[in-house]
Design an enzyme around this catalytic site. Structure first.
Site, mmCIF file in Angstrom:
data_model
loop_
_atom_site.group_PDB
_atom_site.id
_atom_site.type_symbol
_atom_site.label_atom_id
_atom_site.label_comp_id
_atom_site.label_asym_id
_atom_site.label_seq_id
_atom_site.Cartn_x
_atom_site.Cartn_y
_atom_site.Cartn_z
ATOM 1 N N ARG A 130 -4.776 -3.200 1.104
ATOM 2 C CA ARG A 130 -4.369 -4.606 1.200
ATOM 3 C C ARG A 130 -5.483 -5.516 0.683
ATOM 4 O O ARG A 130 -5.216 -6.510 -0.003
ATOM 5 C CB ARG A 130 -4.010 -4.962 2.651
ATOM 6 C CG ARG A 130 -2.752 -4.235 3.109
ATOM 7 C CD ARG A 130 -2.227 -4.766 4.433
ATOM 8 N NE ARG A 130 -1.107 -3.936 4.863
ATOM 9 C CZ ARG A 130 -1.188 -2.975 5.779
ATOM 10 N NH1 ARG A 130 -2.324 -2.746 6.414
ATOM 11 N NH2 ARG A 130 -0.129 -2.245 6.076
ATOM 12 N N PRO A 163 0.854 -1.184 0.000
ATOM 13 C CA PRO A 163 0.000 0.000 0.000
ATOM 14 C C PRO A 163 0.891 1.236 0.000
ATOM 15 O O PRO A 163 1.943 1.239 0.649
ATOM 16 C CB PRO A 163 -0.777 -0.094 1.315
ATOM 17 C CG PRO A 163 -0.143 -1.191 2.113
ATOM 18 C CD PRO A 163 0.974 -1.793 1.333
ATOM 19 N N THR A 164 0.490 2.259 -0.714
ATOM 20 C CA THR A 164 1.320 3.471 -0.721
ATOM 21 C C THR A 164 0.433 4.680 -0.950
ATOM 22 O O THR A 164 -0.688 4.557 -1.444
ATOM 23 C CB THR A 164 2.435 3.372 -1.787
ATOM 24 O OG1 THR A 164 3.359 4.442 -1.599
ATOM 25 C CG2 THR A 164 1.871 3.418 -3.202
ATOM 26 N N TYR A 165 0.925 5.849 -0.551
ATOM 27 C CA TYR A 165 0.119 7.065 -0.716
ATOM 28 C C TYR A 165 1.024 8.262 -0.991
ATOM 29 O O TYR A 165 2.193 8.277 -0.603
ATOM 30 C CB TYR A 165 -0.772 7.306 0.510
ATOM 31 C CG TYR A 165 -0.041 7.659 1.783
ATOM 32 C CD1 TYR A 165 0.813 6.741 2.397
ATOM 33 C CD2 TYR A 165 -0.188 8.902 2.377
ATOM 34 C CE1 TYR A 165 1.476 7.053 3.571
ATOM 35 C CE2 TYR A 165 0.463 9.232 3.551
ATOM 36 C CZ TYR A 165 1.296 8.296 4.137
ATOM 37 O OH TYR A 165 1.957 8.611 5.303
ATOM 38 N N ASP A 182 -3.239 4.519 -2.452
ATOM 39 C CA ASP A 182 -4.354 5.041 -1.663
ATOM 40 C C ASP A 182 -4.795 6.340 -2.332
ATOM 41 O O ASP A 182 -4.365 7.430 -1.954
ATOM 42 C CB ASP A 182 -3.863 5.288 -0.229
ATOM 43 C CG ASP A 182 -4.961 5.794 0.683
ATOM 44 O OD1 ASP A 182 -6.061 6.108 0.188
ATOM 45 O OD2 ASP A 182 -4.694 5.882 1.898
ATOM 46 N N ASP A 203 7.867 1.587 3.679
ATOM 47 C CA ASP A 203 8.942 2.231 4.448
ATOM 48 C C ASP A 203 9.820 1.256 5.239
ATOM 49 O O ASP A 203 10.783 1.673 5.872
ATOM 50 C CB ASP A 203 8.353 3.296 5.395
ATOM 51 C CG ASP A 203 7.294 2.725 6.324
ATOM 52 O OD1 ASP A 203 6.792 1.609 6.061
ATOM 53 O OD2 ASP A 203 6.955 3.404 7.307
ATOM 54 N N GLU A 248 -3.328 -7.649 12.037
ATOM 55 C CA GLU A 248 -2.643 -8.897 11.698
ATOM 56 C C GLU A 248 -3.371 -10.083 12.321
ATOM 57 O O GLU A 248 -3.630 -11.079 11.652
ATOM 58 C CB GLU A 248 -1.188 -8.849 12.190
ATOM 59 C CG GLU A 248 -0.316 -7.788 11.504
ATOM 60 C CD GLU A 248 -0.396 -6.407 12.123
ATOM 61 O OE1 GLU A 248 -1.290 -6.179 12.990
ATOM 62 O OE2 GLU A 248 0.426 -5.545 11.767
HETATM 63 N N1 UDP Z 1 -0.466 3.989 3.896
HETATM 64 C C1 UDP Z 1 -1.492 4.260 3.008
HETATM 65 N N2 UDP Z 1 -2.361 5.299 3.290
HETATM 66 C C2 UDP Z 1 -2.255 6.067 4.413
HETATM 67 C C3 UDP Z 1 -1.216 5.769 5.329
HETATM 68 C C4 UDP Z 1 -0.347 4.715 5.056
HETATM 69 O O1 UDP Z 1 -1.607 3.597 1.983
HETATM 70 O O2 UDP Z 1 -3.064 6.985 4.598
HETATM 71 C C5 UDP Z 1 0.479 2.891 3.617
HETATM 72 C C6 UDP Z 1 1.953 3.266 3.769
HETATM 73 O O3 UDP Z 1 2.472 3.775 2.557
HETATM 74 C C7 UDP Z 1 2.594 1.943 4.198
HETATM 75 C C8 UDP Z 1 1.453 1.256 4.970
HETATM 76 O O4 UDP Z 1 0.245 1.881 4.562
HETATM 77 O O5 UDP Z 1 2.959 1.160 3.085
HETATM 78 C C9 UDP Z 1 1.600 1.376 6.479
HETATM 79 O O6 UDP Z 1 1.644 2.736 6.836
HETATM 80 P P1 UDP Z 1 2.785 3.319 7.794
HETATM 81 O O7 UDP Z 1 4.108 2.851 7.302
HETATM 82 O O8 UDP Z 1 2.575 4.785 7.923
HETATM 83 O O9 UDP Z 1 2.387 2.588 9.156
HETATM 84 P P2 UDP Z 1 3.284 2.152 10.400
HETATM 85 O O10 UDP Z 1 4.727 2.187 10.007
HETATM 86 O O11 UDP Z 1 2.959 3.135 11.440
HETATM 87 O O12 UDP Z 1 2.825 0.776 10.724
HETATM 88 MN MN MN Z 2 5.677 1.843 8.261
#
Ligand code: UDP
Ligand code: MN
Length: 247
Positions: free
Chosen positions: A83, A10-12, A41, A111, A197
């Site tokens: 997802r 997922p990415t935004y 997203d 990330d 999860e």
């Molecule tokens: N993400 C998304 N939309 C959002 C926020 C996050 O698609 O509004 C994606 C983000 O790019 C990453 C995943 O969801 O691939 C998890 O987000 P994040 O890394 O911010 O979460 P954390 O590290 O806090 O679990």
């Molecule tokens: Mn993350």
């Protein structure tokens, strides 16, 4: 033949967008038989990601689904819809095939940091495999506790009552399991923070059935790194640059 690894990311859109995707693509490009499912997203496929995917140098599918605005709040789970869109695409693509294709699904947030050895480990997943994740849960790592080759508990510093106390980056699922549990999805309704999860894994497996990887879950091969928010305090409001540069 090697089972295909399907990585759902997922990415935004945000200032570090291209930097994150570049770093992740540089990892995934080195993995044999990997299919990247990038789920934006967003209400439409952005031109930026479309161009990125075209030049990524690995098999990619570019999907999109926007997170409803009511779910874009701190404390709520992220990327649920994205997802699920990746899962739906996988099921749709495989459900009418005459012979089952060997495959492994993995959720690869944009990330995190992934070692190449991780993909080697997950490739042999028969049903659902698990391994430690570094830099998560307020500890150096979390891991499934393994005795005699079986998962018997969780080493975690956070909500140890979770049925599967594991991060999204800590497991992989065989394509067969995804196809034979067509209703298994990530839930918004009734899902508490940090339970994504567990809520998902409960639908497809049991703790007893989990396959420990990474030397009986004693090696960290993936890190839940997080990217610092970029400081744009000095972006000009006037006297803009003479060229328009994409970052
Ligand atoms: N993400 C998304 N939309 C959002 C926020 C996050 O698609 O509004 C994606 C983000 O790019 C990453 C995943 O969801 O691939 C998890 O987000 P994040 O890394 O911010 O979460 P954390 O590290 O806090 O679990
Ligand atoms: Mn993350």
């Amino acid at each position: 033949t090697l089972p295909t690894i399907y990585a759902i990311t997922p990415t935004y859109s945000r200032p570090v967008f291209t930097a994150e995707l570049t770093r992740l693509a540089n990892t995934l490009r080195q993995v044999a038989r990997l299919h990247w499912i990038l789920v934006e997203d967003a209400a439409t496929r952005s031109e930026l990601v479309s161009r990125f995917v075209a030049g990524a140098g690995l098999p990619c599918t570019h999907l999109h689904v926007p997170t409803p605005r009511r779910y874009k709040r701190p404390g709520l789970p992220r990327a649920t819809e994205q997802r699920n869109a990746g899962l739906a695409w996988l099921r749709q693509r495989h459900q009418h095939l005459p012979a089952p294709q060997p495959g492994v699904l993995f959720f690869a947030d944009d990330d995190n940091t992934y070692s190449l050895e991780l993909f080697h480990e997950m490739r042999t997943t028969r049903k659902v495999s698990v391994w430690p994740v570094g830099l998560v849960g307020g500890r150096r790592y979390e891991r499934p506790v393994v005795e005699n080759g079986k998962v018997v508990g969780w080493y975690t510093g956070w909500r140890a009552d979770r049925p599967f106390a594991i991060d999204m980056a800590g497991f992989a699922v065989s394509l067969q399991v995804i196809l034979s549990h067509p209703k298994a999805v990530f839930k918004r309704r009734g899902s508490q923070p940090g339970m994504q999860e567990s809520d998902f894994l409960k639908q497809i497996t049991t703790v007893e059935e989990l396959e420990p990887k990474a030397n009986n879950c004693t090696k960290v091969l993936v890190w839940h790194t997080r990217t610092e928010k970029v400081n744009l305090a000095n972006e000009p409001k006037y006297h803009l640059d003479t060229v328009n540069i994409e970052v």
